[in-house]
Design a protein around this motif. Structure first.
Motif, PDB file in Angstrom:
ATOM      1  N   ALA A   1       0.937  -1.350  -0.067  1.00 57.07           N
ATOM      2  CA  ALA A   1       0.047  -0.034   0.140  1.00 57.07           C
ATOM      3  C   ALA A   1       0.879   1.269  -0.058  1.00 57.07           C
ATOM      4  CB  ALA A   1      -1.032   0.048   1.050  1.00 57.07           C
ATOM      5  N   ILE A   2       2.099   1.125   0.897  1.00 58.19           N
ATOM      6  CA  ILE A   2       2.749   2.464   0.688  1.00 58.19           C
ATOM      7  C   ILE A   2       3.485   2.583  -0.736  1.00 58.19           C
ATOM      8  CG2 ILE A   2       5.018   3.145   1.721  1.00 58.19           C
ATOM      9  CD1 ILE A   2       4.457   1.880   4.042  1.00 58.19           C
ATOM     10  N   LEU A   3       3.747   1.375  -1.561  1.00 54.50           N
ATOM     11  CA  LEU A   3       4.458   1.357  -2.629  1.00 54.50           C
ATOM     12  C   LEU A   3       3.284   2.172  -3.688  1.00 54.50           C
ATOM     13  CD1 LEU A   3       6.976   0.790  -4.260  1.00 54.50           C
ATOM     14  CD2 LEU A   3       5.694  -1.321  -4.964  1.00 54.50           C
ATOM     15  N   ALA A   4       2.021   1.780  -3.379  1.00 48.91           N
ATOM     16  CA  ALA A   4       1.255   2.176  -4.283  1.00 48.91           C
ATOM     17  C   ALA A   4       0.682   3.414  -4.280  1.00 48.91           C
ATOM     18  CB  ALA A   4      -0.092   1.065  -4.312  1.00 48.91           C
ATOM     19  N   MET A   5       0.792   3.949  -2.851  1.00 52.44           N
ATOM     20  CA  MET A   5       0.486   5.402  -2.678  1.00 52.44           C
ATOM     21  C   MET A   5       1.491   6.315  -3.186  1.00 52.44           C
ATOM     22  SD  MET A   5      -1.538   5.456   1.185  1.00 52.44           S
ATOM     23  CE  MET A   5      -0.206   4.863   1.945  1.00 52.44           C
ATOM     24  N   SER A   6       2.919   5.818  -3.180  1.00 49.97           N
ATOM     25  CA  SER A   6       3.800   6.685  -3.485  1.00 49.97           C
ATOM     26  C   SER A   6       3.572   6.787  -5.326  1.00 49.97           C
ATOM     27  CB  SER A   6       5.064   5.804  -3.136  1.00 49.97           C
ATOM     28  OG  SER A   6       5.514   4.954  -4.058  1.00 49.97           O
ATOM     29  N   LEU A   7       3.398   5.594  -5.834  1.00 47.45           N
ATOM     30  CA  LEU A   7       3.056   5.659  -7.288  1.00 47.45           C
ATOM     31  C   LEU A   7       1.696   6.630  -7.631  1.00 47.45           C
ATOM     32  CD1 LEU A   7       3.613   4.803 -10.313  1.00 47.45           C
ATOM     33  CD2 LEU A   7       2.422   2.534  -9.488  1.00 47.45           C
ATOM     34  N   ASP A   8       0.892   6.726  -6.744  1.00 48.32           N
ATOM     35  CA  ASP A   8      -0.005   7.356  -6.931  1.00 48.32           C
ATOM     36  C   ASP A   8      -0.022   8.876  -6.830  1.00 48.32           C
ATOM     37  OD1 ASP A   8      -3.030   7.772  -7.506  1.00 48.32           O
ATOM     38  OD2 ASP A   8      -3.719   8.006  -5.380  1.00 48.32           O
ATOM     39  N   ILE A   9       1.158   9.272  -6.174  1.00 48.48           N
ATOM     40  CA  ILE A   9       1.428  10.668  -6.379  1.00 48.48           C
ATOM     41  C   ILE A   9       1.843  11.056  -7.425  1.00 48.48           C
ATOM     42  CG2 ILE A   9       3.264  12.260  -5.546  1.00 48.48           C
ATOM     43  CD1 ILE A   9       3.191  11.208  -2.784  1.00 48.48           C
ATOM     44  N   LEU A  10       2.599  10.030  -8.417  1.00 50.28           N
ATOM     45  CA  LEU A  10       2.926  10.257  -9.648  1.00 50.28           C
ATOM     46  C   LEU A  10       1.993  10.264 -10.623  1.00 50.28           C
ATOM     47  CD1 LEU A  10       6.271   8.356  -9.614  1.00 50.28           C
ATOM     48  CD2 LEU A  10       6.101  10.746  -9.670  1.00 50.28           C
ATOM     49  N   LEU A  11       1.171   9.164 -10.639  1.00 48.00           N
ATOM     50  CA  LEU A  11       0.062   8.639 -11.609  1.00 48.00           C
ATOM     51  C   LEU A  11      -1.224   9.348 -11.475  1.00 48.00           C
ATOM     52  CD1 LEU A  11      -0.887   7.046 -13.814  1.00 48.00           C
ATOM     53  CD2 LEU A  11      -1.776   5.195 -11.956  1.00 48.00           C
ATOM     54  N   GLY A  12      -1.646   9.556 -10.018  1.00 41.54           N
ATOM     55  CA  GLY A  12      -3.008  10.117  -9.818  1.00 41.54           C
ATOM     56  C   GLY A  12      -2.853  11.589  -9.789  1.00 41.54           C
ATOM     57  N   TYR A  13      -1.917  11.941  -9.153  1.00 45.72           N
ATOM     58  CA  TYR A  13      -1.857  13.639  -8.685  1.00 45.72           C
ATOM     59  C   TYR A  13      -0.979  14.372  -9.831  1.00 45.72           C
ATOM     60  CZ  TYR A  13      -4.177  12.590  -4.506  1.00 45.72           C
ATOM     61  OH  TYR A  13      -4.943  12.077  -3.448  1.00 45.72           O
ATOM     62  N   THR A  14       0.088  13.667 -10.659  1.00 43.12           N
ATOM     63  CA  THR A  14       0.902  14.559 -11.200  1.00 43.12           C
ATOM     64  C   THR A  14       0.715  13.993 -12.864  1.00 43.12           C
ATOM     65  OG1 THR A  14       2.577  14.196  -9.635  1.00 43.12           O
ATOM     66  CG2 THR A  14       3.165  15.352 -11.484  1.00 43.12           C
ATOM     67  N   GLY A  15       0.034  12.823 -12.918  1.00 46.22           N
ATOM     68  CA  GLY A  15      -0.221  12.299 -14.215  1.00 46.22           C
ATOM     69  C   GLY A  15       0.977  11.598 -15.083  1.00 46.22           C
ATOM     70  N   LEU A  16       1.929  11.132 -14.171  1.00 46.13           N
ATOM     71  CA  LEU A  16       3.095  10.250 -14.816  1.00 46.13           C
ATOM     72  C   LEU A  16       2.994   8.993 -14.361  1.00 46.13           C
ATOM     73  CD1 LEU A  16       5.953  12.867 -13.262  1.00 46.13           C
ATOM     74  CD2 LEU A  16       4.930  12.631 -15.676  1.00 46.13           C
ATOM     75  N   PRO A  17       2.400   8.116 -15.384  1.00 48.34           N
ATOM     76  CA  PRO A  17       2.449   6.493 -15.326  1.00 48.34           C
ATOM     77  C   PRO A  17       3.957   6.118 -15.298  1.00 48.34           C
ATOM     78  CG  PRO A  17       1.953   7.391 -17.487  1.00 48.34           C
ATOM     79  CD  PRO A  17       2.323   8.774 -16.738  1.00 48.34           C
ATOM     80  N   SER A  18       4.299   5.822 -13.979  1.00 48.30           N
ATOM     81  CA  SER A  18       5.367   5.214 -13.970  1.00 48.30           C
ATOM     82  C   SER A  18       5.498   3.773 -14.373  1.00 48.30           C
ATOM     83  CB  SER A  18       6.386   5.629 -12.729  1.00 48.30           C
ATOM     84  OG  SER A  18       7.297   4.686 -12.475  1.00 48.30           O
ATOM     85  N   LEU A  19       6.256   3.168 -15.004  1.00 50.58           N
ATOM     86  CA  LEU A  19       6.486   1.453 -15.136  1.00 50.58           C
ATOM     87  C   LEU A  19       7.592   0.938 -14.388  1.00 50.58           C
ATOM     88  CD1 LEU A  19       5.373   0.183 -18.781  1.00 50.58           C
ATOM     89  CD2 LEU A  19       4.874  -0.510 -16.232  1.00 50.58           C
ATOM     90  N   GLY A  20       8.059   1.586 -13.467  1.00 54.22           N
ATOM     91  CA  GLY A  20       9.468   1.348 -12.666  1.00 54.22           C
ATOM     92  C   GLY A  20       9.466   1.578 -11.300  1.00 54.22           C
ATOM     93  N   GLN A  21       8.278   1.633 -10.576  1.00 57.12           N
ATOM     94  CA  GLN A  21       8.354   2.040  -9.157  1.00 57.12           C
ATOM     95  C   GLN A  21       8.878   0.946  -8.492  1.00 57.12           C
ATOM     96  OE1 GLN A  21       7.731   4.911  -8.788  1.00 57.12           O
ATOM     97  NE2 GLN A  21       7.350   5.194  -6.791  1.00 57.12           N
ATOM     98  N   ALA A  22       8.999  -0.358  -8.889  1.00 54.61           N
ATOM     99  CA  ALA A  22       9.684  -1.406  -8.286  1.00 54.61           C
ATOM    100  C   ALA A  22      11.011  -1.145  -7.887  1.00 54.61           C
ATOM    101  CB  ALA A  22       9.474  -2.741  -9.088  1.00 54.61           C
ATOM    102  N   ALA A  23      11.716  -0.505  -8.872  1.00 50.82           N
ATOM    103  CA  ALA A  23      13.148   0.045  -8.730  1.00 50.82           C
ATOM    104  C   ALA A  23      13.607   0.436  -7.297  1.00 50.82           C
ATOM    105  CB  ALA A  23      13.623   0.814  -9.856  1.00 50.82           C
TER     106      ALA A  23
END
Lengths: 334, 286
Positions: free
Chosen positions: A43-65
């Motif tokens: 959930a922490i990882l997903a929320m961190s990605l949501d800052i990019l995807l949901g709020y900034t509009g940046l769909p990152s395909l490398g969050q696992a890094a």
């Protein structure tokens, strides 16, 4: 709009749901405790990605890094230097966030310029770089076998106990949720949303959109690193499996499934995906049909994610209740 | 490290590049025409190998397996495009996740049908020997791979440059909106390209099955390498796919032989640099 109490009600619902998780989990089986702990970390990882995807509009395909960077850092410090196994655990948490942020700061230099599909591709490539190192750099990462961690830290509080570890992870999850909620509500967070909606306009208004996106990228990396530290201790093993493309893609699904731009949606999505991957897979051999089906159905029928369901239901009810009024309004507006 | 090492490694690299070309040319065209990042492309490769195995088990004919597998997977791709991708419209993120969903579904289906063992496609005995040229032993199967890629490449080039369909495809790659404006049915072009991409990937899967094997997980193992090819070469360009395949094939072989510890890094780091400096790749158009 008509309901000024909506934010407060939402807060109450989220609070109640979290309290339920906190209260019910300890009385569940030991396996459920482990499962919920994993879900909270993702959930922490997903929320961190949501800052990019949901709020900034940046769909990152490398969050696992970043998960991988935090995880490998924890594992290497623990096995080579026996560091981070007492109170120094807290130092490792800080270092994990730092290495996540530093990696993102470096990756961001390449990635932030790109938009749309190119951003997807470049983050994919960056994630694969980390995977390549994890997979092949045997002398540091243990290669294919990964690194097995010693028992969890003990600083008066024994994290080796799964329930105690659950409470600590819950604390980290809650702190992350609060910090990220404050972040997205801040003026900085509002300008991120502005960039998502119309970057050109924001630039014309005088915002340094590159810097905004860059900072959001770094913050997301820091929380990804935190998730990595916790994941290393939760799983007891760090391996290239943690940084494969599928992990990054799953993180994206968690956010999209729950509802991008809601933070808690990502947490909800994490719960569902972890339950499918780790629980359903022990019950039935065909669990991947369910996972694949969830992907396809979410994309086709639920573009706003699960969090958009109440809104949809409300709109649908309002429509059926005041169908006549709506129609006349609609014809008037056309 | 004598001349022998360099020549054999270069030959291996080129033949691996030939295989990558089959896989990546379709991926590149799909991206160029439809702007879709197709994460199910590795699945097409894997399914090609599996269908070929079934054909070989039932008829015993390796030669028959190649076209049958490619056509079956092309139909799968066609249906996927028509039924699911087309109605979605243009939304990169949703398209990516949809193709991932399919990749997982294909993975499970393959596991159910063909099991979890590592399988091998055994080519005819003629191709198993080596040919000696100037004192060097060249495995014939790898020569066959290179020949196949050259033949397919030439055919694709002819289709793209000399036929009406090819002109329509090129127009769609350059500017889809404009192409629609002048009356090109871009929806049909997309359907054709997606099916062609699946066809080529499956072809690669059959041919690659003899030396990579056919096993669960191959789909996601080969996929990022195909993306490296497409990005280095430039998305939507056939020449780019050919040059990118050669570069990646050679980089992969020499990387693994010379710097085994960072070999994948040497593959993906150039991909990042090219994306950052020239997102359209070496041969892509602005």
């Amino acid at each position: 709009m008509k309901d000024g109490h909506a934010p407060r009600r939402k807060l109450l619902i989220v609070g109640a749901a979290l309290l339920a998780v906190l209260v019910i989990t300890p009385f569940s089986g030991s396996y459920v405790i482990v499962l919920v702990t994993h879900a909270l970390i993702f959930a922490i990882l997903a929320m961190s990605l949501d800052i990019l995807l949901g709020y900034t509009g940046l769909p990152s395909l490398g969050q696992a890094a970043y998960l991988g960077m935090g995880g490998y850092l924890t594992a290497i410090l623990a096995t080579r230097y026996q560091f981070g196994l007492d109170w120094t655990f807290w130092v490792v948490v800080a270092l994990g966030m730092l290495i996540g942020a530093a990696t993102a700061a470096f990756f961001g230099l390449f990635a932030i310029r790109a938009t749309g599909v190119y951003f997807l591709m470049i983050t994919l490539a960056l994630g694969m770089c980390v995977w390549g190192l994890a997979y092949r750099w045997n002398s540091v990462t243990g290669g294919d076998n990964g690194i097995v961690l010693p028992p969890r830290p003990d600083f008066g509080i024994q994290l080796a106990d799964d329930l105690t570890f659950f409470y600590v992870v819950f604390g980290f999850f809650l702190a992350s949720l609060v910090m990220m909620t404050i972040l997205v509500g801040s003026p900085f967070g509002r300008s991120l949303v502005g960039i998502r909606e119309n970057e050109l306009r924001m630039r014309i208004l005088g915002y340094n959109t590159w810097l905004h996106k860059y900072i959001a990228f770094i913050i997301a990396g820091a929380f990804g690193g935190l998730a990595g530290v916790l994941w290393a201790h939760a799983h007891g093993l760090v391996s290239p499996e943690d940084v494969i493309l599928a992990t990054s893609v799953d993180a994206l699904l968690m956010v999209v499934l729950g509802g991008p731009g809601t933070l808690v949606g990502g947490a909800l999505g994490a719960g569902i995906v972890v339950a499918l991957r780790e629980y359903l897979s022990t019950l039935v051999p065909w669990w991947q049909y369910v996972l694949g089906g969830v992907y396809v159905l979410t994309i086709l029928y639920l573009p706003g994610g699960l969090m958009s369901i109440p809104e949809r239901v409300r709109r649908w009810r309002a429509q059926s209740r005041g169908a006549g009024v709506e129609k006349s309004l609609e014809s008037a507006s056309h | 490290m004598d001349a022998n090492f360099w020549i054999i490694q270069a030959f291996n690299g080129v033949s691996y590049g030939a295989l990558l070309f089959l896989l990546a040319s379709g991926l590149s065209l799909i991206f160029g025409v439809m702007r879709i990042v197709n994460l199910a492309h590795g699945s097409f490769f894997l399914l090609g190998g599996y269908v070929a195995l079934t054909v070989i088990w039932t008829t015993g004919s390796w030669l028959l397996a190649i076209p049958v597998a490619a056509l079956v997977v092309a139909v799968v791709g066609l249906l996927m495009e028509r039924v699911f991708l087309r109605p979605l419209g243009f939304d990169p993120l949703r398209q990516v996740l949809l193709t991932v969903g399919f990749a997982y579904l294909f993975q499970q289906a393959a596991l159910d049908i063909w099991g979890g063992d590592n399988l091998d496609i055994v080519p005819p005995a003629v191709l198993k020997d080596s040919t000696v040229v100037g004192g060097f032993y060249f495995p014939r199967y790898r020569m066959f791979m290179i020949g196949m890629a050259v033949a397919i490449g030439l055919m694709l080039w002819l289709v793209m440059e000399k036929t009406r369909m090819g002109a329509m495809i090129r127009a769609t790659v350059d500017d889809a909106e404009m192409a629609r404006g002048v009356g090109i049915d871009t929806s049909r072009v997309s359907m054709f390209i997606f099916a062609l991409g699946a066809f080529l990937a499956a072809l690669g899967g059959v041919i690659g099955g003899a030396f990579l094997g056919v096993y669960p997980g191959l789909d996601f193992a080969i996929l990022p390498i195909a993306f490296a090819v497409v990005i280095i070469g430039g998305m939507g360009s056939l020449t780019g796919a050919a040059v990118g395949s050669l570069i990646v094939g050679l980089a992969d072989n020499f990387g693994k032989a010379l710097f085994p510890e960072v070999s994948y890094f040497t593959l993906y780091a150039p991909m990042v640099l090219i994306l950052a400096l020239k997102p359209t790749g070496l041969f892509g158009r602005e």
